[in-house]
Write an enzyme that holds these catalytic residues in place. Structure first.
Site, PDB file in Angstrom:
ATOM      1  N   LYS A   1       0.856  -1.195   0.000  1.00 17.23           N
ATOM      2  CA  LYS A   1       0.000   0.000   0.000  1.00 17.23           C
ATOM      3  C   LYS A   1       0.886   1.237   0.000  1.00 17.23           C
ATOM      4  O   LYS A   1       1.513   1.571   1.000  1.00 17.23           O
ATOM      5  CB  LYS A   1      -0.931   0.047   1.217  1.00 17.23           C
TER       6      LYS A   1
ATOM      7  N   GLU B   1      10.060   1.036  10.480  1.00 10.49           N
ATOM      8  CA  GLU B   1      11.095   2.069  10.328  1.00 10.49           C
ATOM      9  C   GLU B   1      10.378   3.392  10.533  1.00 10.49           C
ATOM     10  O   GLU B   1       9.531   3.779   9.733  1.00 10.49           O
ATOM     11  CB  GLU B   1      11.740   1.958   8.940  1.00 10.49           C
TER      12      GLU B   1
ATOM     13  N   CYS C   1      13.342  10.799   7.677  1.00  7.44           N
ATOM     14  CA  CYS C   1      13.198  10.312   9.055  1.00  7.44           C
ATOM     15  C   CYS C   1      14.502  10.485   9.824  1.00  7.44           C
ATOM     16  O   CYS C   1      14.491  10.599  11.039  1.00  7.44           O
ATOM     17  CB  CYS C   1      12.740   8.866   9.054  1.00  7.44           C
TER      18      CYS C   1
ATOM     19  N   GLU D   1       9.405  15.692  15.962  1.00  6.05           N
ATOM     20  CA  GLU D   1       9.828  15.557  14.567  1.00  6.05           C
ATOM     21  C   GLU D   1       8.995  16.507  13.714  1.00  6.05           C
ATOM     22  O   GLU D   1       7.774  16.386  13.645  1.00  6.05           O
ATOM     23  CB  GLU D   1       9.617  14.113  14.095  1.00  6.05           C
TER      24      GLU D   1
HETATM   25  P1  ADP Z   1       2.931  10.271   7.428  1.00  9.28           P
HETATM   26  O1  ADP Z   1       2.587  11.284   8.461  1.00  9.28           O
HETATM   27  O2  ADP Z   1       4.336  10.301   7.011  1.00  9.28           O
HETATM   28  O3  ADP Z   1       1.947  10.223   6.308  1.00  9.28           O
HETATM   29  P2  ADP Z   1       1.823   7.855   8.405  1.00  9.28           P
HETATM   30  O4  ADP Z   1       2.362   6.920   9.437  1.00  9.28           O
HETATM   31  O5  ADP Z   1       0.517   8.503   8.682  1.00  9.28           O
HETATM   32  O6  ADP Z   1       2.943   8.893   8.177  1.00  9.28           O
HETATM   33  O7  ADP Z   1       1.695   7.146   6.993  1.00  9.28           O
HETATM   34  C1  ADP Z   1       2.602   6.221   6.466  1.00  9.28           C
HETATM   35  C2  ADP Z   1       1.823   5.137   5.749  1.00  9.28           C
HETATM   36  O8  ADP Z   1       0.982   4.471   6.679  1.00  9.28           O
HETATM   37  C3  ADP Z   1       0.896   5.644   4.643  1.00  9.28           C
HETATM   38  O9  ADP Z   1       0.893   4.721   3.575  1.00  9.28           O
HETATM   39  C4  ADP Z   1      -0.450   5.676   5.342  1.00  9.28           C
HETATM   40  O10 ADP Z   1      -1.552   5.578   4.462  1.00  9.28           O
HETATM   41  C5  ADP Z   1      -0.353   4.448   6.218  1.00  9.28           C
HETATM   42  N1  ADP Z   1      -1.272   4.446   7.370  1.00  9.28           N
HETATM   43  C6  ADP Z   1      -1.757   5.502   8.059  1.00  9.28           C
HETATM   44  N2  ADP Z   1      -2.587   5.094   9.044  1.00  9.28           N
HETATM   45  C7  ADP Z   1      -2.629   3.736   8.990  1.00  9.28           C
HETATM   46  C8  ADP Z   1      -3.315   2.711   9.741  1.00  9.28           C
HETATM   47  N3  ADP Z   1      -4.139   3.009  10.747  1.00  9.28           N
HETATM   48  N4  ADP Z   1      -3.110   1.423   9.389  1.00  9.28           N
HETATM   49  C9  ADP Z   1      -2.282   1.105   8.393  1.00  9.28           C
HETATM   50  N5  ADP Z   1      -1.622   2.005   7.635  1.00  9.28           N
HETATM   51  C10 ADP Z   1      -1.780   3.312   7.926  1.00  9.28           C
END
Ligand code: ADP
Length: 494
Positions: free
Chosen positions: A191, A266, A300, A397
């Site tokens: 994804k 990560e 990061c 961050e």
């Molecule tokens: P950022 O703030 O860098 O977008 P996130 O951790 O929100 O960091 O997002 C990183 C990835 O995790 C993206 O692909 C996002 O769609 C996915 N993501 C966000 N929330 C969830 C969740 N509850 N379960 C699984 N994947 C998630």
């Protein structure tokens, strides 16, 4: 699906958008719900394309396709060396299409074309080639157990792996995740981040062209709480590899507990970059600039806490302000541009709010501190001086072009302050004293320490976090452990 391209005003052009569908079982298709979402050009705030929006139903189809490819398709029976050949073929195709993929990355993410051409996509190719070489080198052991037995271990693929990636290095994160998974013989449901799905889909198309059998690589763009969460919950997914924020990782870890999936994370950082007075100051200034401002500060491992020894502090700040204020911010398709826009409105707003917090807390904003221009998510390269450890700009961050300078007086003091964070991703030290360099390397609790350099990455060198910056390591031989299960076989010989 509709596609709107920005007219190009510069040498490099926005590419044609070739794929906006979900890749499931070897075909690009619409989502089950028929829904789409917009991906936005962060330099113009205009729509690039509508992309198929996957959710639980699509994830289920993708997981079924990945399981089938593993258990009854040619992939599961393929000689390891032939897996490596396919990976090399994919790397070759990416190299043949480097200009187009780099431009796609710049369009969707906003990163300067000179970075996507010289760094991101070449590193993608290098990473895939590195792991292609591992495909036929995953050996087991023979073990001298008691009795008349032949005991040995095999390293088998973990199975169907779910991979959830962020938007800051969209294509490179694909390579970091696909490389070890494919070398180990796993099948993948990926994804990509909702902000930047395009390069991942294009790499999926090239994987089909390279000859990967259907279902080995599946891609389901969509949102985290829907598509991402469905992948984490799915009972037939063996492992989740996630890169993103630690708060998302906490949600994923809790959810993955239900099915006891293997997890590797990560996550973020607030990395200390430590400059001693005996350093080559000009090199340290250049390293501090690169270590924080590269990729619009969206790394990061960004060196966001710059500890500078008191006796060189004034000189250092003058020089870093000079460099930061000269960075060329603007159109990412202009080859002279060093800093493009932040990836989206939410990130832009978050960064601007931290800049306000820094000003309100009394830190000295010595350059930048404002939006750049009036269109696109551009932020001026910003430096705060005389930041104290308790200020939010020193603890959180920010993920943007905002550098905090923190003066220090002694070795022990800076070690204690550098480690005073729940993060532990990376650190750097600048000094000509080899003993001091090694003492810092041994004392900071971080997964990577750079000495007199910053952001030196190689597919062969492990990368990952101590503390709340992650679980497990990416890259290098270390990452292969994330994608293999160890099986012990004992054969009676009498
Ligand atoms: P950022 O703030 O860098 O977008 P996130 O951790 O929100 O960091 O997002 C990183 C990835 O995790 C993206 O692909 C996002 O769609 C996915 N993501 C966000 N929330 C969830 C969740 N509850 N379960 C699984 N994947 C998630």
């Amino acid at each position: 699906m509709s596609t709107v391209l920005e007219p190009s005003r510069t040498t490099f052009k926005a590419p044609k958008i070739r794929q906006t569908g979900l890749l499931i079982g070897g075909d690009f298709r619409s989502s089950v719900s028929g829904k789409t979402f917009e991906t936005i050009n962060p330099a113009t705030e205009k729509k690039i394309a509508d992309v198929a929006e996957g959710d639980a139903a699509d994830i289920d189809l993708a997981v079924k396709a990945a399981r089938k490819a593993l258990t009854s398709g040619p992939w599961g029976r393929m000689d390891a060396r032939d897996r490596g050949k396919l990976m090399n073929r994919l790397a070759d195709l990416i190299e043949e299409n480097l200009d187009e993929i780099a431009a796609l990355e710049t369009l969707d993410n906003g990163k300067p074309i000179r970075d996507s051409r010289a760094a991101d996509i070449p590193l993608v190719i290098d990473c895939l080639r590195y792991y292609a070489g591992w495909a036929d080198k995953l050996t087991g052991d023979t073990i001298p157990i008691r009795g008349n037995y032949f005991c040995y271990t095999r390293r088998e693929p973990t199975g169907v792996v779910g991979q959830i990636i962020p938007w800051n290095f969209p294509a490179l994160m694909v390579a970091w995740k696909w490389g070890p998974a494919l070398a180990a013989g796993c099948t993948i449901v990926m994804k990509p981040a909702e902000q930047t799905p395009l390069s991942c889909l294009r790499l999926g198309e090239l994987a089909l062209e390279a000859g990967f059998p259907e279902g080995v690589i599946n891609i389901v763009p969509g949102y985290g709480p829907t598509a991402g969460a469905a992948l984490v919950k799915h009972p037939d997914v063996d492992k989740i590899a996630f890169t993103g924020e630690h708060r998302t990782a906490q949600i994923i870890m809790a959810e993955a507990a239900q099915t006891l999936k293997r997890i590797t994370f990560e996550l973020g950082g607030k990395s200390p970059n430590i400059v001693f007075a005996d350093a080559d100051i000009d090199a340290a200034v250049a390293g501090a600039e690169f270590g924080l401002f590269f990729n619009q500060g969206q790394c990061c491992c960004a060196g966001s806490r710059l500890f500078v020894e008191q006796s060189v502090h004034a000189e250092f700040v003058e020089k870093i302000v000079d460099r930061a204020s000269q960075r060329k911010v603007g159109d990412p398709f202009d080859p002279a541009t060093m800093q493009g826009p932040q990836v989206d409105q939410a990130q832009f707003d978050k960064i601007m709010s931290y800049i306000e917090k820094g000003k309100a807390a009394g830190a000295a904003c010595v350059t930048g501190g404002n939006r750049e221009g009036s269109k696109g998510y551009f932020v001026q390269p910003t430096v705060f001086d005389n930041v104290t450890d308790d200020m939010q700009i020193a603890t959180d961050e920010i993920f943007g072009p905002v550098l905090s300078v923190l003066p220090f007086k002694s070795f022990d003091e800076v070690v204690q302050r550098a480690n005073n964070t729940f993060y532990g991703l990376a650190a750097a030290v600048w000094t000509k004293d080899v003993k001091k360099a090694h003492r810092i390397a041994n004392s900071v609790r971080a997964g990577t320490v750079w000495v007199n350099c910053y952001d030196v990455f190689d597919a062969a060198a492990p990368f990952g976090g101590f503390k709340m910056s992650g679980i497990g390591r990416e890259l290098g031989e270390a990452a292969l452990a994330n994608y293999t299960e160890l099986k012990t076989v004992t054969v009676a010989l009498d």
